[in-house]
Design an enzyme around this catalytic site. Structure first.
Site, PDB file in Angstrom:
ATOM      1  N   ASP A  35       6.682  29.272  13.193  1.00 33.32           N
ATOM      2  CA  ASP A  35       7.674  28.815  11.910  1.00 33.32           C
ATOM      3  C   ASP A  35       8.739  28.505  11.392  1.00 33.32           C
ATOM      4  OD1 ASP A  35       7.094  29.099   8.337  1.00 33.32           O
ATOM      5  OD2 ASP A  35       8.881  29.656   9.085  1.00 33.32           O
ATOM      6  N   GLU A 151      -7.594  23.730   1.760  1.00 33.15           N
ATOM      7  CA  GLU A 151      -7.594  24.692   1.520  1.00 33.15           C
ATOM      8  C   GLU A 151      -8.307  24.708  -0.023  1.00 33.15           C
ATOM      9  OE1 GLU A 151      -5.424  27.052  -0.227  1.00 33.15           O
ATOM     10  OE2 GLU A 151      -3.824  25.344  -0.730  1.00 33.15           O
ATOM     11  N   PHE A 152      -9.016  25.656  -0.248  1.00 30.67           N
ATOM     12  CA  PHE A 152      -9.520  26.072  -1.259  1.00 30.67           C
ATOM     13  C   PHE A 152      -8.958  27.786  -1.896  1.00 30.67           C
ATOM     14  CE2 PHE A 152     -11.847  22.437  -0.047  1.00 30.67           C
ATOM     15  CZ  PHE A 152     -11.246  21.584  -1.457  1.00 30.67           C
ATOM     16  N   GLU A 155      -3.792  32.382  -4.379  1.00 28.84           N
ATOM     17  CA  GLU A 155      -2.655  33.547  -4.034  1.00 28.84           C
ATOM     18  C   GLU A 155      -3.754  34.703  -5.686  1.00 28.84           C
ATOM     19  OE1 GLU A 155       1.095  32.683  -4.789  1.00 28.84           O
ATOM     20  OE2 GLU A 155       1.003  30.776  -4.567  1.00 28.84           O
ATOM     21  N   LYS A 204      -9.698  18.153  -2.173  1.00 27.80           N
ATOM     22  CA  LYS A 204      -9.068  18.702  -3.245  1.00 27.80           C
ATOM     23  C   LYS A 204      -7.452  18.809  -3.661  1.00 27.80           C
ATOM     24  CE  LYS A 204      -5.717  22.323  -2.136  1.00 27.80           C
ATOM     25  NZ  LYS A 204      -5.664  23.443  -3.263  1.00 27.80           N
ATOM     26  N   CYS A 260       0.444  25.034  -6.568  1.00 26.72           N
ATOM     27  CA  CYS A 260      -0.619  24.220  -6.808  1.00 26.72           C
ATOM     28  C   CYS A 260      -1.089  22.637  -7.614  1.00 26.72           C
ATOM     29  CB  CYS A 260      -2.276  24.798  -5.694  1.00 26.72           C
ATOM     30  SG  CYS A 260      -2.025  24.857  -4.787  1.00 26.72           S
ATOM     31  N   LYS A 320       1.171  34.506 -12.010  1.00 22.50           N
ATOM     32  CA  LYS A 320       0.056  34.505 -12.232  1.00 22.50           C
ATOM     33  C   LYS A 320       0.534  36.027 -11.783  1.00 22.50           C
ATOM     34  CE  LYS A 320      -2.755  33.546  -8.882  1.00 22.50           C
ATOM     35  NZ  LYS A 320      -4.153  32.834  -8.320  1.00 22.50           N
TER      36      LYS A 320
END
Length: 449
Positions: A35, A151-152, A155, A204, A260, A320
């Site tokens: 990173d 990706e699916f 969080e 996606k 997302c 959320k």
């Protein structure tokens, strides 16, 4: 190393990259995570987790011998079989995805001729893979395969989604690349959908757009329920029992947020516009979602008569529960609108991360407990459905507020209307009939001037 394991370089230590790296290590692979944020890498090297995701810290600790962290791209890719790109692709002013971080990673791979494949997990517009293929060819990496592996993961349950997915999608430019990416997931149950790169990129964006559509449709029906006296919770419960539709993503409220759905919906709309097609349905979905937090503020204003010089408590700030993520959270719009109307805003959240100085949250009075956030408030908005709010003693809390019958706007339909009615609140929710408060003669608490 296990004979079936690979060396994987993961670029990006955010929600996607860190989860992917941890899960690949759990599967037995050697993983180097890179990173560009020095503080994030420092924390990871010290055994701390820079983001909140249930179970992630334990998984990283359990696989520490298979994980390394670095700021150096060359160190990350040294000896790697596969480079995974898991960097952020935020929206630009035009609504397109900002791919600058993707291109920066690709530039850092120049000379890594030992790589077998470059795989993108970041959400990118359809057609990006073809551009990456050309970039690899032009940089002397024509022999390196390219694949899309979107990706699916949600969080709050990202580890479960990665390790026990509904499906694994692999878009590859040749069968060998598809087999390689599939082999990296050995040990994970569930079907693998193999396809061309462009289709994988579309899966996606289309999946997220469809989920966003269900949320906005539910909120539209909720508005009709309010106008007709129907109860959205009864309506969606019955609709969700239809096997063709299912019960998921049909909770009325303040709309979707996070990293997302808002970004991907706008990016798909921009992609359509760039091809000359007007995606009218998706435009409506986005408009409905953007209206929801503003509509909540307007309903609160109607209930109070004015928001000027009123104190409003926001309960929950993250987009959320189960996450510390504030990206695209409805609370940011609600806080901004309340402040613009002249209100004072207090807030409580058990997990929200600090935000940049310009963020609306920094203009609010953040308090450590629910009771302290409610003390002296004329009204409250339940923004995030944290479990703590369902078990709160609302009858006791009412006496902390600056009103005999304080207004409580339940933005997530998280609480029981009858309970709040009995406790003496003017209770408002989304798409459910609004009960009238009990007459109460007990003096309310008024904070000292």
């Amino acid at each position: 190393m296990h004979p079936d394991s690979s060396r994987i370089a993961v670029f990006g230590a955010g929600y996607i990259g860190l989860v992917a790296g941890a899960c690949f290590a759990e599967l037995g692979h050697q993983v180097a995570i890179r990173d560009i944020q020095s503080e994030r890498i420092r924390l990871l090297k010290a055994g701390d987790v820079p983001i909140y995701e249930p179970g992630l810290g334990d998984m990283l600790a359990r696989n520490k011998d298979r994980l390394t962290y670095t700021l150096d791209a060359a160190e990350a890719v040294a000896g790697a079989d596969v480079a995974y790109i898991c960097v952020d692709t935020p929206p630009t002013p035009s609504g397109d995805a900002d791919l600058s971080r993707v291109w920066a990673v690709l530039a850092s791979l120049t000379g890594a001729t030992h790589l077998r494949a470059v795989v993108v997990k970041s959400t990118v517009p359809v057609g990006t893979g073809a551009r990456i293929r050309r970039a690899l060819d032009d940089s002397g990496l024509a022999h390196v395969a390219y694949a899309s592996n979107p990706e699916f993961t949600a969080e709050g349950r990202a580890l479960e989604d990665f390790m026990r997915p509904d499906r694994i999608v692999v878009g590859a430019d040749n069968p060998a690349a598809a087999r390689l990416v599939r082999s990296l997931h050995h040990g994970i149950p569930g079907p693998v959908e193999t396809m061309d790169v462009a289709s994988a990129e579309m899966v996606k964006m289309a999946a997220n757009a469809l989920l966003a559509t269900k949320i906005s449709f539910t909120n539209e029906i909720a508005a009709l329920c309010e106008a007709t006296g129907a109860d959205i919770t009864h309506v969606t419960r019955a609709i969700g029992q239809d096997h063709r539709l299912g019960p998921h993503f049909m909770n009325a409220g303040l709309g979707y947020g996070g990293s997302c759905f808002p970004k991907d919906s706008r990016a798909l709309r921009a992609l359509a516009a760039n091809t000359g097609y007007s995606f009218q349905l998706l435009t409506a979905v986005i408009e409905v979602n953007e209206l929801q937090p503003r509509r909540a503020v307007q309903r609160l204003k109607t209930a109070l008569g004015t928001l000027h010089n009123r104190t409003i408590a926001l309960l929950g700030m993250t987009f959320k529960p189960g996450t510390d993520d504030m990206r695209e959270a409805p609370s940011t719009v609600i806080a901004s609108r309340l402040l613009a109307e002249g209100a004072t805003v207090t807030c409580w959240d058990p997990m929200a991360r600090p935000q940049p100085d310009t963020h609306p949250w920094n203009l609010t009075d953040r308090r450590p407990t629910i009771s302290e956030a409610l003390t002296g408030a004329d009204a409250a908005i339940l923004v995030t459905e944290w479990p703590d709010l369902a078990t709160t003693d609302w009858a006791a809390h009412r006496h902390l507020m600056n009103n005999h019958t304080p207004v409580l706007y339940d933005g997530r339909n998280h609480l029981d209307p009858a309970t709040l009615h009995t406790a003496g609140y003017t209770y408002i929710s989304t798409g459910r009939p609004t009960p009238q408060p009990q007459t109460n003669t007990t003096p309310s608490h008024t904070p000292p001037a």
